[in-house]
Design an enzyme around this catalytic site. Structure first.
Site, PDB file in Angstrom:
ATOM      1  CB  SER A  84      47.319  57.798  51.368  1.00 56.21           C
ATOM      2  OG  SER A  84      47.062  59.090  50.847  1.00 56.21           O
ATOM      3  CB  THR A 133      53.165  53.311  55.098  1.00 62.22           C
ATOM      4  OG1 THR A 133      53.632  54.325  55.972  1.00 62.22           O
ATOM      5  CG2 THR A 133      52.098  52.523  55.832  1.00 62.22           C
ATOM      6  CG  ASP A 134      57.689  55.170  57.613  1.00 59.40           C
ATOM      7  OD1 ASP A 134      56.500  55.530  57.502  1.00 59.40           O
ATOM      8  OD2 ASP A 134      58.637  55.982  57.690  1.00 59.40           O
ATOM      9  CD  GLU A 135      51.957  57.084  58.907  1.00 61.07           C
ATOM     10  OE1 GLU A 135      50.952  56.883  59.601  1.00 61.07           O
ATOM     11  OE2 GLU A 135      52.130  58.118  58.256  1.00 61.07           O
ATOM     12  CE1 TYR A 159      47.644  55.063  54.840  1.00 63.28           C
ATOM     13  CE2 TYR A 159      49.346  55.702  56.412  1.00 63.28           C
ATOM     14  CZ  TYR A 159      48.978  55.275  55.145  1.00 63.28           C
ATOM     15  OH  TYR A 159      49.955  55.047  54.186  1.00 63.28           O
ATOM     16  CB  ALA A 161      45.220  50.080  62.389  1.00 63.78           C
ATOM     17  CE  LYS A 163      49.368  51.071  52.889  1.00 59.34           C
ATOM     18  NZ  LYS A 163      49.067  50.904  51.423  1.00 59.34           N
ATOM     19  NE  ARG A 223      55.424  61.623  60.494  1.00 56.61           N
ATOM     20  CZ  ARG A 223      55.248  61.578  61.818  1.00 56.61           C
ATOM     21  NH1 ARG A 223      56.312  61.521  62.621  1.00 56.61           N
ATOM     22  NH2 ARG A 223      54.043  61.574  62.341  1.00 56.61           N
ATOM     23  N   GLY A 293      46.991  61.068  68.955  1.00 60.11           N
ATOM     24  CA  GLY A 293      47.815  59.861  68.782  1.00 60.11           C
ATOM     25  C   GLY A 293      49.026  60.064  67.874  1.00 60.11           C
TER      26      GLY A 293
HETATM   27  P1  NAD Z   1      47.115  59.126  47.364  1.00 64.54           P
HETATM   28  O1  NAD Z   1      46.054  59.279  48.390  1.00 64.54           O
HETATM   29  O2  NAD Z   1      47.737  60.340  46.762  1.00 64.54           O
HETATM   30  O3  NAD Z   1      46.544  58.256  46.145  1.00 64.54           O
HETATM   31  C1  NAD Z   1      45.759  57.109  46.340  1.00 64.54           C
HETATM   32  C2  NAD Z   1      45.127  56.745  45.005  1.00 64.54           C
HETATM   33  O4  NAD Z   1      44.361  55.543  45.204  1.00 64.54           O
HETATM   34  C3  NAD Z   1      44.170  57.809  44.472  1.00 64.54           C
HETATM   35  O5  NAD Z   1      44.393  58.000  43.097  1.00 64.54           O
HETATM   36  C4  NAD Z   1      42.795  57.222  44.729  1.00 64.54           C
HETATM   37  O6  NAD Z   1      41.826  57.648  43.794  1.00 64.54           O
HETATM   38  C5  NAD Z   1      43.084  55.727  44.593  1.00 64.54           C
HETATM   39  N1  NAD Z   1      42.118  54.893  45.319  1.00 64.54           N
HETATM   40  C6  NAD Z   1      41.638  55.072  46.578  1.00 64.54           C
HETATM   41  N2  NAD Z   1      40.769  54.095  46.880  1.00 64.54           N
HETATM   42  C7  NAD Z   1      40.725  53.259  45.806  1.00 64.54           C
HETATM   43  C8  NAD Z   1      40.032  52.066  45.519  1.00 64.54           C
HETATM   44  N3  NAD Z   1      39.182  51.511  46.404  1.00 64.54           N
HETATM   45  N4  NAD Z   1      40.220  51.466  44.312  1.00 64.54           N
HETATM   46  C9  NAD Z   1      41.050  52.027  43.388  1.00 64.54           C
HETATM   47  N5  NAD Z   1      41.717  53.161  43.600  1.00 64.54           N
HETATM   48  C10 NAD Z   1      41.571  53.773  44.800  1.00 64.54           C
HETATM   49  O7  NAD Z   1      48.202  58.189  48.005  1.00 64.54           O
HETATM   50  P2  NAD Z   1      49.791  58.165  47.798  1.00 64.54           P
HETATM   51  O8  NAD Z   1      50.406  59.128  48.730  1.00 64.54           O
HETATM   52  O9  NAD Z   1      50.080  58.224  46.360  1.00 64.54           O
HETATM   53  O10 NAD Z   1      50.123  56.708  48.353  1.00 64.54           O
HETATM   54  C11 NAD Z   1      50.095  55.574  47.476  1.00 64.54           C
HETATM   55  C12 NAD Z   1      50.406  54.338  48.289  1.00 64.54           C
HETATM   56  O11 NAD Z   1      51.680  54.468  48.888  1.00 64.54           O
HETATM   57  C13 NAD Z   1      49.415  54.091  49.440  1.00 64.54           C
HETATM   58  O12 NAD Z   1      49.184  52.720  49.514  1.00 64.54           O
HETATM   59  C14 NAD Z   1      50.149  54.609  50.663  1.00 64.54           C
HETATM   60  O13 NAD Z   1      49.738  53.905  51.805  1.00 64.54           O
HETATM   61  C15 NAD Z   1      51.588  54.282  50.293  1.00 64.54           C
HETATM   62  N6  NAD Z   1      52.611  55.154  50.897  1.00 64.54           N
HETATM   63  C16 NAD Z   1      52.494  56.510  50.819  1.00 64.54           C
HETATM   64  C17 NAD Z   1      53.514  57.307  51.338  1.00 64.54           C
HETATM   65  C18 NAD Z   1      53.460  58.809  51.263  1.00 64.54           C
HETATM   66  O14 NAD Z   1      54.300  59.480  51.869  1.00 64.54           O
HETATM   67  N7  NAD Z   1      52.513  59.403  50.534  1.00 64.54           N
HETATM   68  C19 NAD Z   1      54.629  56.704  51.935  1.00 64.54           C
HETATM   69  C20 NAD Z   1      54.708  55.314  52.000  1.00 64.54           C
HETATM   70  C21 NAD Z   1      53.699  54.551  51.464  1.00 64.54           C
HETATM   71  O1  DAU Z   2      55.459  57.667  56.744  1.00 64.97           O
HETATM   72  C1  DAU Z   2      54.759  57.397  55.547  1.00 64.97           C
HETATM   73  C2  DAU Z   2      53.435  58.107  55.586  1.00 64.97           C
HETATM   74  O2  DAU Z   2      53.712  59.489  55.379  1.00 64.97           O
HETATM   75  C3  DAU Z   2      52.454  57.600  54.537  1.00 64.97           C
HETATM   76  O3  DAU Z   2      52.135  56.263  54.819  1.00 64.97           O
HETATM   77  C4  DAU Z   2      51.180  58.448  54.529  1.00 64.97           C
HETATM   78  O4  DAU Z   2      50.322  58.021  53.483  1.00 64.97           O
HETATM   79  C5  DAU Z   2      51.572  59.887  54.306  1.00 64.97           C
HETATM   80  O5  DAU Z   2      50.415  60.719  54.357  1.00 64.97           O
HETATM   81  C6  DAU Z   2      52.580  60.339  55.362  1.00 64.97           C
HETATM   82  O6  DAU Z   2      51.970  60.385  56.678  1.00 64.97           O
HETATM   83  P1  DAU Z   2      52.252  61.566  57.698  1.00 64.97           P
HETATM   84  O7  DAU Z   2      51.124  61.637  58.666  1.00 64.97           O
HETATM   85  O8  DAU Z   2      53.630  61.477  58.241  1.00 64.97           O
HETATM   86  O9  DAU Z   2      52.209  62.801  56.654  1.00 64.97           O
HETATM   87  P2  DAU Z   2      51.586  64.269  56.770  1.00 64.97           P
HETATM   88  O10 DAU Z   2      52.090  65.027  55.588  1.00 64.97           O
HETATM   89  O11 DAU Z   2      50.119  64.233  56.985  1.00 64.97           O
HETATM   90  O12 DAU Z   2      52.276  64.848  58.068  1.00 64.97           O
HETATM   91  C7  DAU Z   2      53.685  64.932  58.150  1.00 64.97           C
HETATM   92  C8  DAU Z   2      54.014  65.465  59.541  1.00 64.97           C
HETATM   93  O13 DAU Z   2      53.580  66.848  59.587  1.00 64.97           O
HETATM   94  C9  DAU Z   2      53.275  64.765  60.649  1.00 64.97           C
HETATM   95  O14 DAU Z   2      54.114  64.707  61.811  1.00 64.97           O
HETATM   96  C10 DAU Z   2      52.074  65.670  60.932  1.00 64.97           C
HETATM   97  C11 DAU Z   2      52.610  67.055  60.623  1.00 64.97           C
HETATM   98  N1  DAU Z   2      51.618  68.025  60.098  1.00 64.97           N
HETATM   99  C12 DAU Z   2      50.816  67.644  59.069  1.00 64.97           C
HETATM  100  C13 DAU Z   2      49.888  68.502  58.550  1.00 64.97           C
HETATM  101  C14 DAU Z   2      48.970  68.083  57.420  1.00 64.97           C
HETATM  102  C15 DAU Z   2      51.551  69.293  60.619  1.00 64.97           C
HETATM  103  O15 DAU Z   2      52.308  69.644  61.549  1.00 64.97           O
HETATM  104  N2  DAU Z   2      50.626  70.160  60.120  1.00 64.97           N
HETATM  105  C16 DAU Z   2      49.775  69.817  59.109  1.00 64.97           C
HETATM  106  O16 DAU Z   2      48.922  70.657  58.713  1.00 64.97           O
END
Ligand code: NAD
Ligand code: DAU
Length: 353
Positions: A84, A133-135, A159, A161, A163, A223, A293
């Site tokens: 993720s 995800t919205d990405e 990532y 792409a 998803k 975001r 990117g």
């Molecule tokens: P995360 O990285 O915290 O957790 C992912 C979990 O999946 C982990 O527990 C990992 O061990 C497990 N995993 C990874 N590969 C695996 C595999 N091959 N088989 C079984 N388990 C596996 O992720 P998250 O932030 O909790 O995101 C969960 C879902 O929600 C993802 O699909 C992500 O794309 C989506 N999502 C996340 C966000 C966000 O802001 N974090 C937003 C929108 C959507």
């Molecule tokens: O939009 C949903 C997505 O949000 C999920 O699909 C992803 O799994 C989740 O990781 C998240 O992606 P982002 O790339 O938006 O999240 P991140 O927390 O990595 O970064 C949030 C914003 O902050 C982004 O614009 C990058 C910036 N950033 C991130 C880190 C880690 C920084 O400026 N400094 C940093 O050290």
């Protein structure tokens, strides 16, 4: 009745499992590979709870998944499992293709083989909910309207792409094979048990340690933040009442520039843990090299899920971020558990010394 949850030891999946078992007696089988992002400590309160079974394994392991489906006969699958983190996908995209694309494909194939083993009524009730995800929609200019469910896909990172590819597979398995699928596309989550590689928990963790708070580029990327418990309630609602084959955008109407998010966290820490001699946590803000990117802006139009399913977030950014900062202050043992050697390797690879 049983749910099969994948990735339920990660951030959102674990919050979902914990919340579900507060409100329901329906058991959960939790299939998680326990990668660096999966943490059984998050689920420690369920250790002797017969309603929760944690199985360590890969969603791409068809033999394992087929066996779990035959043994537990779930009435629904909620697929959280994924790689993720965008920055990790830039350093090493292979795992993202393996889990997010091939893993989802294998899981869908297992479900396709499982469905005919159910009775007609069970097949009608079965749902495969894919958490996305919205990405996948790419990036917005400041004046663009937020993403709707019909915004064309335009992913920009390895990532997103991967998803997007998984979403297309889910869609195709519905149209071609009639799988009763639901897809949610959610904006950025934050809250308890968020791994400190992502912006919000990283900033809290570094600030408490007196380390620099790395802000990519000019910090003006936007975001749309949603408290994780609201994402979980949206998933429960879509599972309950979503129309098979449809997608639902989930978001909090909380657009914020990264620099403002970081300053808000610093302000809360100044209140909760004031520094000596009038120093401010914001003194630690450090602008660093931008993410390659880097998408400029994400924003979700969540009107469909509100109109059709009556879902609304309970928290604003202000209430959610306050609870989150407090949670990290109260749960430093959890943070220490996940910031082990492997975590330090990642930090030095991404941010240097
Ligand atoms: P995360 O990285 O915290 O957790 C992912 C979990 O999946 C982990 O527990 C990992 O061990 C497990 N995993 C990874 N590969 C695996 C595999 N091959 N088989 C079984 N388990 C596996 O992720 P998250 O932030 O909790 O995101 C969960 C879902 O929600 C993802 O699909 C992500 O794309 C989506 N999502 C996340 C966000 C966000 O802001 N974090 C937003 C929108 C959507
Ligand atoms: O939009 C949903 C997505 O949000 C999920 O699909 C992803 O799994 C989740 O990781 C998240 O992606 P982002 O790339 O938006 O999240 P991140 O927390 O990595 O970064 C949030 C914003 O902050 C982004 O614009 C990058 C910036 N950033 C991130 C880190 C880690 C920084 O400026 N400094 C940093 O050290």
């Amino acid at each position: 009745m049983t749910l099969l949850v994948t990735g339920g030891a990660g951030f959102i999946g674990a919050n979902f499992v914990l919340d579900w078992l507060v409100g329901s007696q329906e058991p959960i089988v939790n299939l998680d590979k326990l990668t660096y992002a999966g943490n059984p400590d998050t689920l420690i309160s369920l250790q002797s709870d017969a309603r929760h079974t944690l199985v360590q394994g890969d969603i791409g392991d068809s033999r394992l998944v087929d066996g779990l489906l035959a043994q537990y006969r779930p009435r629904a699958i909620i697929n959280f499992a994924a790689e993720s983190h965008v920055d990790r996908s830039i350093h090493g995209p292979a795992e993202f293709m393996q889990t997010n694309v091939i893993g989802t494909f294998n899981l869908l194939e297992s479900v396709r083989a499982y469905l005919p083993t159910l009775s007609g009524a069970e097949q009608d009730a079965f749902r495969f909910l894919h958490v996305s995800t919205d990405e996948v929609y790419g990036t917005l200019e400041s004046e663009d309207p937020p993403f709707t469910e019909v915004t064309p896909y335009a992913p920009n990172s390895p990532y997103s792409a991967s998803k997007a590819a998984s979403d297309h597979l889910v869609r195709a398995w519905h149209h071609t094979y009639g799988l009763p699928v639901l897809t949610t596309n959610c904006s950025n989550n934050y809250g308890p048990y968020h791994f400190p590689e992502k912006l919000i928990p990283l900033v809290i963790h570094n600030a408490l340690a007196g380390k620099p708070l790395p802000v990519y580029g000019d910090g003006m990327q936007v975001r749309d933040w949603l408290y994780v418990k609201d994402h979980c309630s949206a998933i429960r609602r879509v599972l309950e009442a979503g129309k098979p084959g449809e997608t639902y955008n989930v978001g909090g109407w909380n657009e914020r520039a990264n620099i403002d998010v970081v300053k808000t966290i610093c302000g809360l820490l100044d209140q909760f843990r004031p520094l000596p001699q009038g120093s401010l946590h914001s003194d630690l803000i450090t602008f660093v090299k931008d993410r390659p990117g880097h998408d400029r802006r994400y924003a979700i139009d969540a009107r469909r899920i509100e109109r059709e399913l009556g879902w609304r977030p309970a928290d604003t950014f202000e209430t959610g971020i306050r609870k989150t900062v407090q949670w990290y202050l109260d749960n430093q043992a959890w943070v220490q558990g996940v910031t082990s050697g492997a975590y330090r390797n990642w930090v030095s690879r991404q941010y240097g010394a």
